[in-house]
Design a protein around this motif. Structure first.
Motif, PDB file in Angstrom:
ATOM      1  N   ARG A   1     -13.677  26.293  43.435  1.00  0.00           N
ATOM      2  CA  ARG A   1     -14.813  26.798  42.670  1.00  0.00           C
ATOM      3  C   ARG A   1     -16.139  26.361  43.311  1.00  0.00           C
ATOM      4  O   ARG A   1     -17.090  27.144  43.385  1.00  0.00           O
ATOM      5  CB  ARG A   1     -14.736  26.320  41.229  1.00  0.00           C
ATOM      6  N   LYS A   2     -16.206  25.136  43.760  1.00  0.00           N
ATOM      7  CA  LYS A   2     -17.427  24.651  44.405  1.00  0.00           C
ATOM      8  C   LYS A   2     -17.696  25.432  45.694  1.00  0.00           C
ATOM      9  O   LYS A   2     -18.847  25.786  45.998  1.00  0.00           O
ATOM     10  CB  LYS A   2     -17.313  23.162  44.697  1.00  0.00           C
TER      11      LYS A   2
ATOM     12  N   LEU B   1      -7.613  30.748  48.786  1.00  0.00           N
ATOM     13  CA  LEU B   1      -6.285  30.435  48.259  1.00  0.00           C
ATOM     14  C   LEU B   1      -6.414  29.176  47.426  1.00  0.00           C
ATOM     15  O   LEU B   1      -6.752  28.107  47.944  1.00  0.00           O
ATOM     16  CB  LEU B   1      -5.277  30.221  49.384  1.00  0.00           C
ATOM     17  N   GLY B   2      -6.173  29.298  46.119  1.00  0.00           N
ATOM     18  CA  GLY B   2      -6.337  28.185  45.204  1.00  0.00           C
ATOM     19  C   GLY B   2      -7.517  28.422  44.283  1.00  0.00           C
ATOM     20  O   GLY B   2      -8.508  29.048  44.684  1.00  0.00           O
ATOM     21  N   THR B   3      -7.407  27.937  43.052  1.00  0.00           N
ATOM     22  CA  THR B   3      -8.462  28.172  42.065  1.00  0.00           C
ATOM     23  C   THR B   3      -8.893  26.886  41.364  1.00  0.00           C
ATOM     24  O   THR B   3      -9.435  26.928  40.266  1.00  0.00           O
ATOM     25  CB  THR B   3      -7.982  29.191  41.002  1.00  0.00           C
TER      26      THR B   3
ATOM     27  N   ASN C   1      -4.860  32.944  36.572  1.00  0.00           N
ATOM     28  CA  ASN C   1      -5.949  32.089  37.057  1.00  0.00           C
ATOM     29  C   ASN C   1      -6.733  32.776  38.163  1.00  0.00           C
ATOM     30  O   ASN C   1      -7.967  32.695  38.216  1.00  0.00           O
ATOM     31  CB  ASN C   1      -5.391  30.765  37.569  1.00  0.00           C
ATOM     32  N   ALA C   2      -6.018  33.442  39.065  1.00  0.00           N
ATOM     33  CA  ALA C   2      -6.683  34.142  40.160  1.00  0.00           C
ATOM     34  C   ALA C   2      -7.565  35.265  39.629  1.00  0.00           C
ATOM     35  O   ALA C   2      -8.665  35.512  40.140  1.00  0.00           O
ATOM     36  CB  ALA C   2      -5.649  34.687  41.135  1.00  0.00           C
TER      37      ALA C   2
ATOM     38  N   ALA D   1      -7.388  26.037  49.598  1.00  0.00           N
ATOM     39  CA  ALA D   1      -7.692  24.926  48.697  1.00  0.00           C
ATOM     40  C   ALA D   1      -6.551  24.693  47.715  1.00  0.00           C
ATOM     41  O   ALA D   1      -6.775  24.306  46.571  1.00  0.00           O
ATOM     42  CB  ALA D   1      -8.993  25.199  47.956  1.00  0.00           C
ATOM     43  N   THR D   2      -5.347  24.942  48.169  1.00  0.00           N
ATOM     44  CA  THR D   2      -4.150  24.681  47.364  1.00  0.00           C
ATOM     45  C   THR D   2      -3.782  23.196  47.489  1.00  0.00           C
ATOM     46  O   THR D   2      -4.370  22.473  48.299  1.00  0.00           O
ATOM     47  CB  THR D   2      -2.996  25.574  47.844  1.00  0.00           C
TER      48      THR D   2
END
Length: 366
Positions: free
Chosen positions: A21-22, A14-16, A46-47, A77-78
């Motif tokens: 990304r890492k 959850l989150g981009t 984005n997703a 990761a939001t």
């Protein structure tokens, strides 16, 4: 570490943003043991891009769909202000959750997450990746075995100069921004990890025009009596390096506080503080010849390697896989917490930050 059934362990992200990304990049590096199942973002576009880049099996979706997907765990990761609702989405769906630091914007929110996870019997952990890297884990074990004798203190900092640009989450109070919550949380968490519970907090902070703390200094008195000094900044740079002090040595962790590379142990031989050294010997020590001789002897000791011991325990990949592996191992064992970062640890760290915030709001703005 695969799923208990023997198949690949399936993750939903959850989150981009950059941290997501890492994490995804290190999942890729783990090979067939893990699969990226799906990706969710407030922006479906984005997703989709993220899912295509990292090969998500189910592609992109919204947050609710990700929680109900065929995944084995959620990595959240939001922005910090969304951690509680997103963690509770996963918990309600019965999915283990790995929540990027901070677990929540404040201790009260963290308590609600922990209570929901405990009631549902679902694994929940803050993604404080530093605690799961091999070097900090080894350091904690060595400290418990008496490496530095009685622990007396800890110094840590995370300081990087940034421009206070509008809309950037670090400077946005609506997104739970601030130096201490996002950067200082690393040395605060390590101080708690290495030196134990905290009995007293004192802090100073400098608030910026947006209302978040741009600089903060925190002093902790641990229940053991040890003292920690911590610093965080969004507007100024600091030298990397973390130090732990004891009665028989000093341990310096080299590299950034969030991902130290190695540690150097400097042994201490406690001397007498009592006066009474022969005056002739004192005069010799303080003479030009005596000072030169002392410096030469110190250099010889360093060259001989007698005064410094190096501890080396490198991380794998980019360092994110260790927290993922910790979750997967705990889930395979049927556990709902991980002893290196329990929900109660996260709550204790956020209580320190809450207490510091109560002090710095009395201070001047930038």
């Amino acid at each position: 570490m695969t799923h208990p059934s023997g198949r690949s362990f399936r993750w939903a992200i959850l989150g981009t943003g950059s941290v997501a990304r890492k994490f995804a990049r290190d999942l890729q590096a783990m090979g067939s043991a893990v699969t990226l199942q799906t990706v969710a973002s407030r922006s479906l576009e984005n997703a989709r891009r993220f899912a295509a880049e990292f090969g998500a099996v189910e592609g992109a979706c919204d947050y609710e769909t990700a929680a109900r997907s065929e995944c084995d765990a959620l990595y959240i990761a939001t922005p910090a202000a969304l951690h509680e609702p997103h963690a509770r989405l996963g918990i309600a769906a019965g999915k283990p959750v790995l929540v990027e630091k901070p677990l929540a914007p404040d201790a009260a929110s963290a308590r609600r997450i922990a209570a929901a996870a405990a009631e549902a019997g679902v694994f929940c952990m803050e993604a404080m990746w530093t605690r799961f890297q091999p070097l900090p884990t080894r350091v904690r074990d060595e400290l418990a075995a008496g490496l530095l004798g009685e622990l007396r203190g800890f110094d840590g900092q995370f300081m990087i100069a940034n421009r206070p640009e509008p809309g950037v989450s670090l400077f946005d109070p609506d997104q739970a921004g601030g130096a201490l919550l996002h950067r200082g949380i690393y040395p605060v968490s390590l101080a708690h990890f290495f030196l134990g519970p905290v009995a007293e907090v004192q802090a100073f902070g400098r608030l910026g025009e947006t209302g978040v703390d741009e600089d903060s200094v925190v002093l902790l008195r641990h229940a053991s009596g040890a003292l920690s000094t911590l610093r965080a900044s969004l507007r100024s740079n600091g030298r990397p390096g973390t130090r732990i002090y004891g009665t028989t040595g000093t341990l310096e962790l080299e590299g950034p506080v969030w991902r130290p590379t190695r540690a150097r142990l400097y042994r201490t031989t406690p001397g007498s503080a009592a006066p009474g050294a022969p005056r002739r010997l004192e005069a010799l020590r303080e003479s030009r010849m005596g000072l030169r001789l002392s410096g030469a002897l110190g250099q010889l000791k360093r060259l001989a390697g007698r005064s410094v011991t190096t501890l080396h325990a490198p991380f794998e990949g980019n360092g994110y896989r260790h927290e993922a592996q910790a979750l997967m191992q705990a889930v395979a064992a049927g556990e709902t917490v991980e002893p290196r970062m329990t929900p109660q640890d996260s709550i204790a760290v956020l209580e320190i930050i809450d207490a510091a915030a109560a002090d710095w709001t009395k201070g001047p703005r930038a």
